[in-house]
Design a protein around this motif. Structure first.
Motif, PDB file in Angstrom:
ATOM      1  N   GLN A  76      29.066  42.047  36.529  1.00 55.11           N
ATOM      2  CA  GLN A  76      27.977  41.075  36.595  1.00 55.11           C
ATOM      3  C   GLN A  76      28.510  39.689  36.258  1.00 55.11           C
ATOM      4  N   GLY A  77      28.096  38.703  37.065  1.00 53.24           N
ATOM      5  CA  GLY A  77      28.459  37.318  36.760  1.00 53.24           C
ATOM      6  C   GLY A  77      29.849  36.960  37.243  1.00 53.24           C
ATOM      7  N   ASP A  78      30.321  35.810  36.772  1.00 48.58           N
ATOM      8  CA  ASP A  78      31.633  35.303  37.193  1.00 48.58           C
ATOM      9  C   ASP A  78      32.761  36.088  36.525  1.00 48.58           C
ATOM     10  N   ILE A  79      33.877  36.211  37.254  1.00 50.07           N
ATOM     11  CA  ILE A  79      35.081  36.843  36.700  1.00 50.07           C
ATOM     12  C   ILE A  79      35.947  35.736  36.094  1.00 50.07           C
ATOM     13  N   ASP A  80      35.919  35.626  34.766  1.00 53.78           N
ATOM     14  CA  ASP A  80      36.748  34.641  34.070  1.00 53.78           C
ATOM     15  C   ASP A  80      37.827  35.369  33.279  1.00 53.78           C
ATOM     16  N   ARG A  81      38.558  34.648  32.447  1.00 52.21           N
ATOM     17  CA  ARG A  81      39.674  35.262  31.707  1.00 52.21           C
ATOM     18  C   ARG A  81      39.184  36.351  30.759  1.00 52.21           C
ATOM     19  N   ASN A  82      38.019  36.135  30.128  1.00 50.85           N
ATOM     20  CA  ASN A  82      37.506  37.137  29.190  1.00 50.85           C
ATOM     21  C   ASN A  82      37.132  38.430  29.897  1.00 50.85           C
ATOM     22  N   VAL A  83      36.509  38.303  31.070  1.00 48.47           N
ATOM     23  CA  VAL A  83      36.120  39.493  31.830  1.00 48.47           C
ATOM     24  C   VAL A  83      37.356  40.148  32.440  1.00 48.47           C
ATOM     25  N   TRP A  84      38.341  39.346  32.803  1.00 51.11           N
ATOM     26  CA  TRP A  84      39.534  39.878  33.472  1.00 51.11           C
ATOM     27  C   TRP A  84      40.346  40.789  32.563  1.00 51.11           C
ATOM     28  N   LYS A 132      42.482  33.803  39.637  1.00 50.73           N
ATOM     29  CA  LYS A 132      42.995  34.151  40.961  1.00 50.73           C
ATOM     30  C   LYS A 132      44.495  34.472  40.964  1.00 50.73           C
ATOM     31  N   PRO A 133      45.337  33.739  40.220  1.00 54.42           N
ATOM     32  CA  PRO A 133      46.761  34.136  40.190  1.00 54.42           C
ATOM     33  C   PRO A 133      46.973  35.545  39.621  1.00 54.42           C
ATOM     34  N   SER A 134      46.204  35.902  38.584  1.00 53.68           N
ATOM     35  CA  SER A 134      46.334  37.241  37.994  1.00 53.68           C
ATOM     36  C   SER A 134      45.867  38.304  38.984  1.00 53.68           C
ATOM     37  N   TRP A 135      44.809  38.016  39.730  1.00 54.98           N
ATOM     38  CA  TRP A 135      44.313  38.937  40.744  1.00 54.98           C
ATOM     39  C   TRP A 135      45.360  39.144  41.840  1.00 54.98           C
ATOM     40  N   SER A 136      45.977  38.056  42.280  1.00 54.84           N
ATOM     41  CA  SER A 136      47.012  38.156  43.314  1.00 54.84           C
ATOM     42  C   SER A 136      48.198  38.968  42.813  1.00 54.84           C
ATOM     43  N   GLY A 137      48.569  38.735  41.548  1.00 54.10           N
ATOM     44  CA  GLY A 137      49.694  39.475  40.984  1.00 54.10           C
ATOM     45  C   GLY A 137      49.415  40.960  40.871  1.00 54.10           C
ATOM     46  N   LEU A 138      48.197  41.309  40.455  1.00 55.71           N
ATOM     47  CA  LEU A 138      47.843  42.718  40.306  1.00 55.71           C
ATOM     48  C   LEU A 138      47.803  43.424  41.657  1.00 55.71           C
ATOM     49  N   THR A 139      47.180  42.782  42.650  1.00 53.11           N
ATOM     50  CA  THR A 139      47.105  43.398  43.973  1.00 53.11           C
ATOM     51  C   THR A 139      48.490  43.557  44.602  1.00 53.11           C
ATOM     52  N   GLU A 140      49.397  42.611  44.325  1.00 55.26           N
ATOM     53  CA  GLU A 140      50.765  42.725  44.842  1.00 55.26           C
ATOM     54  C   GLU A 140      51.500  43.869  44.152  1.00 55.26           C
ATOM     55  N   PHE A 141      51.230  44.061  42.856  1.00 49.17           N
ATOM     56  CA  PHE A 141      51.905  45.106  42.094  1.00 49.17           C
ATOM     57  C   PHE A 141      51.545  46.506  42.628  1.00 49.17           C
ATOM     58  N   TYR A 142      50.279  46.676  43.041  1.00 45.66           N
ATOM     59  CA  TYR A 142      49.825  47.990  43.509  1.00 45.66           C
ATOM     60  C   TYR A 142      49.696  48.060  45.037  1.00 45.66           C
ATOM     61  N   HIS A 143      50.273  47.098  45.759  1.00 45.20           N
ATOM     62  CA  HIS A 143      50.001  47.011  47.188  1.00 45.20           C
ATOM     63  C   HIS A 143      50.475  48.242  47.963  1.00 45.20           C
TER      64      HIS A 143
END
Length: 593
Positions: A76-84, A132-143
């Motif tokens: 729910q809501g925005d994905i910020d550093r705390n939610v991430w 967004k950089p953390s999201w890109s890094g995670l998706t690349e790690f499990y790609h």
């Protein structure tokens, strides 16, 4: 429309709102949900799993249309550093890590184990730039193990507009009516006529409730999914404006008209039954939102009076809330057996406490002002008796008899038989002549309703007071009557409109015998009449959804069938019952029409 949808999505909660919407959206996309998250259970990072063709990628993509296993992480809501990557179990990164370390290894069935996996992070907000950089890094790690996608409010709104709002009958007229409803739903005088037009087109009904467009089961299923989505949008918009009653009434209309259309479809489709259960859940959710808002006002002295300034308006509002609370309680009582999730929304004892609080804290509950308020009274008494609140019911009936008889006798402040608010205002403010006042009390459903409850509650003294007052020489000449629905006909009308104008029989004039036992004998004869066995004939009762009939009574102002509430009469000795049974056939033909 996309902007409206995106704004609506940002107001949704994850539990019971967003996680209910996404499965409906997936079904319209041809993707089948196979699991969903539950309260109190460990989900191994996955809130929803589904299987189906991937149409979320470009058509030029080689994987377009290929079957995949979709694993959703919903927030729910925005994905910020705390939610991430916070400390709680709801953080995004730990959830995705757990999908690979636990869910994929041990929670996927053999049928789906070899399918390509796609993990979708869905939220009612946006993804902040610093994540967004953390999201890109995670998706690349499990790609090499799964594909990834992000569905924020804008993306979900786009899918809804494309797959739910543009499909089949949801065309320009429906979109226009939906916009108008959203714009006007907060207005106190708005009648939701635009939403009614949308419902009729979606259900293929004309203004009289007859089938205007034939649907296959699949077409009707998709229409009900879209209706459920539209109800959630409109009710969510109304709740955000603070009008939970309007949200509940929109849910009532969709619930009843959809059931009316299902009966005309004459099908036993499990798929249709499932999607209608979702509509029941939406009604229960909106009922819970309404109850949560009104509950505190029910439990304090004159709490509901703070919402109105006019005495007339307050009394109307008061009995409207009595009817709403009672119909909600009866819906949960009679529909919960077929859908256990309904009990998760509201506690029945809480509703009963609130209803008793309204009666005790608002003296005006002893002074109904419209004859049609006998419907709300009957619904409330039935529910309170089911909840073992007998003493409170007896006290309420006693006060209503004393007050109503006095008002009729004095020819002021009585319940107007026309149920017209303008007549009520005329009575109280224009000081009409004696002849005009007696004209407004020519008939009464309320008096025989109160007499019937005296018999059911075994209150012979109260019945005697009622009888003695009405037999005084200067008591007004009031035609006492009750409406009896006919079992073979009522269900063609009652889920779509007020059925009293279309079918049924009027018992009039009703004579109040001097002895209460004689009056209750007459009640038993009617109750035993095969012509009036509406409970056994009710399609809602047969489908374990009998609560719908009570919602219909309140919403369309259809009196509850006396042959049903007469069943609360205490049992009589077998010998007397046998004697009554012999008189039943004669009694059936003695009801004046």
């Amino acid at each position: 429309m996309k902007l409206i949808l995106s704004t609506y999505l940002r107001t949704m909660k994850e539990r019971d709102e967003f996680d209910v919407l996404i499965p409906d959206l997936l079904q319209t996309m041809g993707i089948t949900p196979i699991t969903k998250g539950q309260r109190g259970t460990r989900q191994s990072g996955v809130d929803l799993a589904a299987v189906g063709p991937d149409i979320t990628v470009s058509e030029s993509d080689p994987t377009y249309g290929k079957e995949k296993l979709f694993l959703f992480v919903l927030k729910q809501g925005d994905i910020d550093r705390n939610v991430w990557n916070g400390q709680g179990e709801q953080s995004v990164k730990p959830s995705i890590d757990e999908i690979f370390t636990d869910y994929i290894r041990s929670h996927i069935s053999a049928n789906h184990r070899d399918l390509p996996k796609k993990i979708i992070l869905g939220t009612t907000g946006d993804m902040k730039e610093n994540v967004k950089p953390s999201w890109s890094g995670l998706t690349e790690f499990y790609h090499d193990k799964a594909a990834f996608d992000f569905w924020g409010a804008n993306e979900v709104a786009g899918y809804i507009e494309k797959h739910m709002l543009n499909e089949h009958l949801f065309k320009d007229d429906d979109r226009t009516d939906l916009r108008r409803t959203l714009a006007l739903i907060g207005e106190p005088t708005y009648t939701c006529r635009d939403f009614d037009n949308l419902l009729r087109r979606q259900l293929g009904l004309d203004v009289s409730g007859n089938i205007e467009a034939e649907f296959s089961n699949d077409q009707l299923h998709k229409a009900l999914v879209r209706i459920n989505m539209a109800v959630r949008m409109v009710s969510g918009w109304a709740c955000n404006d603070g009008d939970t009653k309007a949200a509940l009434q929109v849910s009532e209309r969709a619930l009843l008209w959809s059931w009316h259309r299902l009966l005309k479809q004459q099908t036993r489709s499990t798929k249709l039954k499932t999607v209608y259960a979702d509509l029941c859940g939406t009604y229960a959710y909106n009922a819970a939102a309404y109850f949560k808002k009104i509950q505190p006002y029910c439990l304090v002295r004159d709490g509901l009076a703070r919402q109105t300034e006019s005495c007339n308006l307050f009394t109307l509002t008061l009995f409207e809330h009595i009817g709403l609370l009672a119909s909600i309680g009866l819906f949960i009582t009679y529909c919960g057996a077929g859908n256990d999730e309904l009990y998760d929304y509201i506690e029945l004892n809480d509703i009963a406490d609130a209803l008793v609080g309204v009666l005790k804290n608002n003296p005006a509950t002893s002074s109904p002002r419209l004859d049609g308020q006998s419907i709300d009274i009957t619904l409330a008494v039935i529910f309170l008796l089911i909840m073992d609140r007998h003493d409170e019911v007896i006290e309420w009936v006693r006060k209503m008899i004393n007050r109503t008889c006095s008002m009729f006798y004095m020819r002021r402040g009585f319940p107007v038989d026309s149920d017209n608010i303008e007549d009520l205002i005329e009575l109280d403010e224009a000081r009409p002549s004696r002849e005009r006042r007696e004209e407004l009390m020519q008939t009464s459903w309320l008096l025989p309703t109160l007499a019937g409850w005296c018999g059911i509650l075994n209150q012979e003294q109260l019945y005697g007071e009622l009888h003695n007052t009405m037999t005084k020489d200067d008591f007004p000449n009031i035609c006492r009557q009750l409406w009896h629905p006919v079992a073979n006909d009522i269900f063609n009308f009652m889920y779509y409109q007020n059925a009293c104008r279309e079918t049924g029989e009027c018992e009039a004039p009703i004579i109040f015998e001097e002895g209460m036992n004689e009056y209750t004998d007459r009640m038993r004869q009617i109750m035993a009449s095969e012509r009036h066995q509406v409970v056994e004939a009710s399609p809602a009762h047969q489908a374990d959804l009998f609560g719908i009939d009570f919602v219909s009574s309140r919403h369309f102002r259809n009196p509850v069938a006396p042959s049903f509430w007469y069943r609360f009469l205490p049992e009589k000795p077998d010998a007397i019952l046998a004697e009554n049974a012999e008189q039943t056939q004669v009694a059936e033909q003695q009801i004046p029409t």
